[in-house]
Design an enzyme around this catalytic site. Structure first.
Site: not given
Length: 269
Positions: A98, A100, A124, A155, A159, A166
């Protein structure tokens, strides 16, 4: 009982995966891995996640943790994913990723691993967001270029990558539905006197603030009306439970690279 190894176990997502897994009847935390130098190394993984201690210390050695597991969920840093994928392929451990913000080289490592073991990779893991992907493609195809498209994501301040994976996937989905090249149509943020919006642009914008878990909105607008598709995550648990759902799927799958669309049984567009 599914013996689960969590890579990135002391991160925001890793802790929620650990906590959600032990609340499920069919999962057992068998190993927990973090990067070298992390302050939680040696700490009980369940305790670090805010649960009762379970006797599984967090280690920096994935090769040491891996033999005890049936499946791996990886939410570690992007620069570790390639090595993790190669290790899982060598040890024949199904993998759910997961993380990214991966580079083409890092996603290439996942494809190579998928030749030996089943790999689920998705920007996502939320069931709702994967429905949003489907809806965005359908709406983009139905409305056509008369409707401008803007994608806005928000976010938390911590991050590291922007725009989110996404948001990128949403832009790719809209571009594919319209039959255009995202490399030419994509516009990432705007500043200065750029003039009127060009026809066919797909705008993508990133907001970073406070503790926002994750929000994505796709705006379709023309002269006279606007259609919006939105998803707001209230808790990281929605992503954690999606990752656990993917772990159940990948245990029964053949070697190959899968997405959450496969996990959810959605038809290919």
């Amino acid at each position: 009982m599914i013996n689960l190894i969590v890579f990135g176990a002391a991160g925001r997502m890793g802790k929620r995966i650990v906590a959600c897994a032990i609340s499920e009847k069919d999962f057992r935390i068998a190993g927990a891995v973090e990067k070298a130098g992390h302050p939680d190394l040696g700490r009980d993984a369940m305790e670090a996640a805010g649960e009762k201690p379970g006797g599984v210390p967090i280690t920096a050695d994935p090769a040491r943790a891996l033999p005890a597991g049936d499946v791996v969920i990886d939410f570690s840093a992007g620069d570790a994913v390639a090595a993790h994928a190669a290790l899982c392929a060598r040890e024949k451990k199904p993998l759910v990723v997961g993380t990214t913000g991966l580079t083409p080289e890092e996603t290439g490592a996942l494809r190579r691993a998928a030749q030996s073991v089943p790999v689920v990779f998705s920007p996502n893991m939320s069931v709702g967001v994967n429905l949003l992907f489907d809806l965005a493609g359908r709406v983009a195809a139905a409305l056509g270029e008369e409707y401008d498209v803007e994608i806005v994501e928000a976010h938390h301040r911590f991050k590291a990558d922007a725009p989110s994976g996404t948001a990128k996937k949403l832009a790719e989905t809209v571009a594919a539905a319209r039959g255009v090249d995202l490399a030419k149509a994509g516009v990432y943020g705007r500043s200065g006197r750029e003039g009127a919006r060009k026809r066919g642009e797909i705008g993508v914008h990133a907001v970073r603030a406070g503790d926002i878990v994750g929000e994505h909105t796709v705006i379709f607008s023309t002269l006279g009306e606007r259609v919006e598709l939105s998803h707001r995550a209230h808790s990281r648990d929605t992503f954690a439970r999606g990752a656990l759902r993917a772990a159940r799927f990948v245990l029964k799958a053949r070697p190959g690279l899968y997405t959450m669309r496969d996990v959810l049984g959605q038809k290919k567009q």
